[in-house]
Design a protein around this motif. Structure first.
Motif, PDB file in Angstrom:
ATOM      1  N   ARG B  89      13.717 -43.478  22.039  1.00  0.00           N
ATOM      2  CA  ARG B  89      12.563 -43.532  22.667  1.00  0.00           C
ATOM      3  C   ARG B  89      12.461 -41.951  23.167  1.00  0.00           C
ATOM      4  O   ARG B  89      11.516 -41.879  24.250  1.00  0.00           O
ATOM      5  N   VAL B  90      13.097 -40.911  22.749  1.00  0.00           N
ATOM      6  CA  VAL B  90      12.865 -39.661  23.224  1.00  0.00           C
ATOM      7  C   VAL B  90      11.600 -38.881  22.687  1.00  0.00           C
ATOM      8  O   VAL B  90      11.422 -39.293  21.365  1.00  0.00           O
ATOM      9  N   LYS B  91      11.003 -38.120  23.391  1.00  0.00           N
ATOM     10  CA  LYS B  91       9.980 -37.504  22.945  1.00  0.00           C
ATOM     11  C   LYS B  91      10.153 -36.075  22.402  1.00  0.00           C
ATOM     12  O   LYS B  91       9.764 -35.334  21.544  1.00  0.00           O
ATOM     13  N   MET B  92      11.363 -35.616  22.966  1.00  0.00           N
ATOM     14  CA  MET B  92      11.871 -34.147  22.503  1.00  0.00           C
ATOM     15  C   MET B  92      13.455 -34.464  22.128  1.00  0.00           C
ATOM     16  O   MET B  92      14.075 -35.293  22.905  1.00  0.00           O
ATOM     17  N   PRO B  93      14.097 -33.607  21.404  1.00  0.00           N
ATOM     18  CA  PRO B  93      15.445 -33.735  20.979  1.00  0.00           C
ATOM     19  C   PRO B  93      16.224 -33.499  22.344  1.00  0.00           C
ATOM     20  O   PRO B  93      16.138 -32.563  23.222  1.00  0.00           O
ATOM     21  N   PRO B  94      17.027 -34.815  22.825  1.00  0.00           N
ATOM     22  CA  PRO B  94      17.670 -34.731  23.916  1.00  0.00           C
ATOM     23  C   PRO B  94      18.982 -34.395  24.072  1.00  0.00           C
ATOM     24  O   PRO B  94      19.782 -33.858  23.050  1.00  0.00           O
ATOM     25  N   MET B  95      19.679 -34.321  25.370  1.00  0.00           N
ATOM     26  CA  MET B  95      21.058 -34.080  25.350  1.00  0.00           C
ATOM     27  C   MET B  95      21.615 -35.301  25.357  1.00  0.00           C
ATOM     28  O   MET B  95      21.271 -36.152  26.161  1.00  0.00           O
ATOM     29  N   ILE B  96      22.756 -35.726  24.987  1.00  0.00           N
ATOM     30  CA  ILE B  96      23.604 -36.948  24.996  1.00  0.00           C
ATOM     31  C   ILE B  96      24.656 -36.745  25.930  1.00  0.00           C
ATOM     32  O   ILE B  96      25.510 -35.962  25.559  1.00  0.00           O
ATOM     33  N   ASN B  97      24.843 -37.619  26.682  1.00  0.00           N
ATOM     34  CA  ASN B  97      25.981 -37.295  27.988  1.00  0.00           C
ATOM     35  C   ASN B  97      26.797 -38.767  28.001  1.00  0.00           C
ATOM     36  O   ASN B  97      25.907 -39.743  28.677  1.00  0.00           O
ATOM     37  N   SER B  98      27.608 -38.903  27.187  1.00  0.00           N
ATOM     38  CA  SER B  98      28.505 -38.284  26.414  1.00  0.00           C
ATOM     39  C   SER B  98      29.459 -38.775  25.405  1.00  0.00           C
ATOM     40  O   SER B  98      29.312 -40.042  25.225  1.00  0.00           O
ATOM     41  N   ILE B  99      30.141 -37.678  24.690  1.00  0.00           N
ATOM     42  CA  ILE B  99      30.995 -38.202  23.711  1.00  0.00           C
ATOM     43  C   ILE B  99      32.520 -38.002  24.464  1.00  0.00           C
ATOM     44  O   ILE B  99      32.472 -36.954  25.280  1.00  0.00           O
ATOM     45  N   SER B 100      33.479 -38.546  24.112  1.00  0.00           N
ATOM     46  CA  SER B 100      34.742 -38.334  24.533  1.00  0.00           C
ATOM     47  C   SER B 100      35.761 -38.630  23.298  1.00  0.00           C
ATOM     48  O   SER B 100      35.354 -38.931  22.505  1.00  0.00           O
ATOM     49  N   LEU B 101      37.070 -38.266  23.760  1.00  0.00           N
ATOM     50  CA  LEU B 101      38.057 -38.406  22.410  1.00  0.00           C
ATOM     51  C   LEU B 101      38.674 -39.977  22.697  1.00  0.00           C
ATOM     52  O   LEU B 101      39.590 -40.418  21.747  1.00  0.00           O
ATOM     53  N   GLU B 102      38.273 -40.806  23.618  1.00  0.00           N
ATOM     54  CA  GLU B 102      38.619 -42.225  23.851  1.00  0.00           C
ATOM     55  C   GLU B 102      38.431 -42.952  22.358  1.00  0.00           C
ATOM     56  O   GLU B 102      37.108 -42.678  22.126  1.00  0.00           O
ATOM     57  N   LYS B 103      39.233 -43.521  22.022  1.00  0.00           N
ATOM     58  CA  LYS B 103      39.249 -44.101  20.646  1.00  0.00           C
ATOM     59  C   LYS B 103      37.985 -44.787  20.344  1.00  0.00           C
ATOM     60  O   LYS B 103      37.318 -44.748  19.383  1.00  0.00           O
ATOM     61  N   ASN B 104      37.719 -45.702  21.211  1.00  0.00           N
ATOM     62  CA  ASN B 104      36.570 -46.800  21.032  1.00  0.00           C
ATOM     63  C   ASN B 104      35.025 -45.952  21.379  1.00  0.00           C
ATOM     64  O   ASN B 104      34.145 -46.351  20.773  1.00  0.00           O
ATOM     65  N   ARG B 105      35.054 -44.851  21.976  1.00  0.00           N
ATOM     66  CA  ARG B 105      33.877 -44.013  22.145  1.00  0.00           C
ATOM     67  C   ARG B 105      33.803 -43.068  20.926  1.00  0.00           C
ATOM     68  O   ARG B 105      32.695 -42.641  20.554  1.00  0.00           O
ATOM     69  N   PHE B 106      34.721 -42.301  20.423  1.00  0.00           N
ATOM     70  CA  PHE B 106      34.576 -41.299  19.749  1.00  0.00           C
ATOM     71  C   PHE B 106      34.052 -41.546  18.214  1.00  0.00           C
ATOM     72  O   PHE B 106      33.097 -41.174  17.830  1.00  0.00           O
ATOM     73  N   GLU B 107      34.443 -42.521  17.778  1.00  0.00           N
ATOM     74  CA  GLU B 107      33.964 -42.773  16.468  1.00  0.00           C
ATOM     75  C   GLU B 107      32.635 -43.455  16.343  1.00  0.00           C
ATOM     76  O   GLU B 107      31.947 -43.265  15.793  1.00  0.00           O
ATOM     77  N   THR B 108      32.585 -44.426  17.379  1.00  0.00           N
ATOM     78  CA  THR B 108      31.145 -45.110  17.791  1.00  0.00           C
ATOM     79  C   THR B 108      29.957 -43.908  17.868  1.00  0.00           C
ATOM     80  O   THR B 108      29.060 -43.953  17.136  1.00  0.00           O
TER      81      THR B 108
END
Lengths: 211, 266
Positions: B89-108
């Motif tokens: 839904r963004v109109k301009m390229p956004p910043m994504i907050n956030s990724i981390s090295l936690e296993k279930n979050r990193f790959e997703t």
């Protein structure tokens, strides 16, 4: 003989290790039981520190310093203490719920509960409901402390409370919860017994739940 | 240029939560306009506090904010699924907050980020929890950068968050973050570093004083982005003044014009 522990309490609240150490040695030389020095002096002093933390008269570094001094004193008394002298306030299993790795708040609560005379079993972070239940059984605990810092993991508190209920332990174990996104309202909603907003009040809440 | 991520649109703030609850678009829009005027380079949106309503709140906020925003959004959620819906839904390229090295979050998150046009906040957090020392923070930063570059996210789009920890629980926590930022900026050239400047002051009184000093010191070690309240004039004054002291303001032009227009206050 009536022993007066006011000076010991005062020295601990003022975080004066040299004076406290001297006072403790004097009491021991007078034949005052180590258990009394611990429970009526040191733990009573930490109770006051907890209250002062709750009212923001003392801040985390000061409380940590007091707990460190208290730890040194307990080390001194340990060889003289009997089993009845320690863990008099109750047995607590505590940890951060599954999916959440934050431990600063939980560690502060652990430190305060230990200083207040609880026997504390810290099961760490990212702890599943089953693991909490296992720890409650293994340690014959009276109280469960659950911590969460993320709004997304507060739901895991609800599931942990349910798991304790399903295990049949709920009538023997009180549950208290805490963490930035947690409120008293949420605690009621998920069927926990109490919410503590900070490490100082956690001790007060824990004691009132078990009294 | 120092990047300011305006943190005010967050449902953990009482007034924002009430505005979101009552679908008060005017309140939200007025706040966003003020943040932009005060120098925000991104508008952070965090809709996590009304438990069970994050998805609908995020969607409503994005719609309302983007009617007035002239800078990109910073989509803020620990839930990759929420971020994916928000991205659409963004109109301009956004910043994504956030990724981390936690296993279930990193790959997703990596799967989600592949081929996307966006900036990313990358937290130095893994399954063992918070980092223990500055070398640990740097190793995590390196893994994050390698993992993100592999998915096509360029270094200049990565904002590493070294995870500032409270000084109240360990007085070496400040130094740990300063050392980490310095090493990340020198050994992973091109990458950005970002910090939420209020974490360090947890558990101490007069937090704003700590936040301001901490931000200045972090900038001295290379920090080039922060999540903060741009309407806090005193912290913004630190940003501009530190920029000048670090030799990034030729002839002190920006400092002086901001003093004259009353933006910088002592």
């Amino acid at each position: 003989m009536m022993a007066d522990f006011d000076e010991i309490i005062d020295a601990l609240v003022e975080r004066d290790q040299a004076r406290l150490s001297e006072l403790v040695e004097t009491k021991l030389a007078q034949g005052i039981p180590a258990g009394d020095i611990l429970n009526k002096g040191l733990i009573a002093g930490m109770d006051i520190i907890g209250e002062k933390m709750e009212s923001e008269e003392l801040f985390i570094p000061e409380v940590m310093k007091a707990a460190k001094i208290m730890g040194a004193m307990v080390g001194r008394l340990k060889p003289l203490l009997t089993d009845e002298d320690t863990g008099v306030s109750g047995k607590v299993v505590i940890g951060t719920v599954k999916g959440d790795l934050h431990d600063i708040g939980k560690n502060l609560v652990v430190m305060m509960l230990q200083s207040a005379g609880f026997k504390v079993f810290d099961v760490g972070v990212d702890v599943s409901p089953d693991k909490f239940v296992d720890a409650l059984i293994a340690n014959d605990a009276d109280l469960l402390g659950l911590s969460a810092l993320l709004t997304t993991t507060t739901e895991m508190m609800r599931q942990t409370v349910s798991a304790v209920a399903e295990s049949g332990l709920r009538n023997r174990v009180k549950i208290m919860i805490g963490g930035a996104p947690v409120t008293g309202e949420f605690s009621e909603e998920i069927g926990a017994d109490a919410y503590a907003p900070d490490a100082g009040s956690a001790v007060r809440v824990a004691k009132s739940l078990l009294s | 240029m120092f990047h300011i991520i305006g943190e005010r649109i967050n449902t953990s703030r009482k007034k924002v939560r009430e505005a979101v609850d009552g679908r008060d678009a005017a309140y939200i829009q007025a706040d966003v306009i003020r943040q932009q005027e005060a120098g925000a380079s991104y508008i952070d949106i965090n809709a996590g506090a009304r438990i069970g309503h994050e998805r609908e709140d995020m969607q409503w906020l994005m719609e309302v904010v983007q009617e007035v925003s002239t800078v990109p959004l910073c989509l803020d959620s620990p839930d990759p699924d929420i971020l994916a819906t928000a991205y659409d839904r963004v109109k301009m390229p956004p910043m994504i907050n956030s990724i981390s090295l936690e296993k279930n979050r990193f790959e997703t998150m990596r799967a989600f980020l592949r081929g996307k046009d966006c900036h990313v906040v990358a937290l130095c957090m893994d399954d063992s929890g918070m980092p223990k020392n500055s070398q640990d923070i740097f190793e995590r930063a390196k893994k994050l950068v390698e993992g993100l570059e592999e998915t096509g996210i360029g270094r200049s789009a990565i904002f590493i968050d070294p995870m500032a920890q409270p000084v109240s629980v360990d007085t070496q926590n400040g130094v740990m973050a300063f050392e980490a930022v310095e090493k990340i900026m020198s050994d992973l050239p091109g990458v950005h570093t970002i910090a939420g400047i209020s974490n360090a002051s947890y558990g101490l009184p007069e937090r704003k004083m700590i936040n301001r000093t901490y931000l200045g010191l972090m900038m001295a070690h290379g920090l080039d982005a922060a999540v903060l309240d741009p309407l806090d004039r005193k912290i913004m004054s630190v940003v501009y003044t530190a920029d000048m002291l670090l030799g990034k303001d030729e002839f002190c032009d920006n400092y002086l014009s901001r003093v004259r227009s009353g933006i910088i206050i002592a």
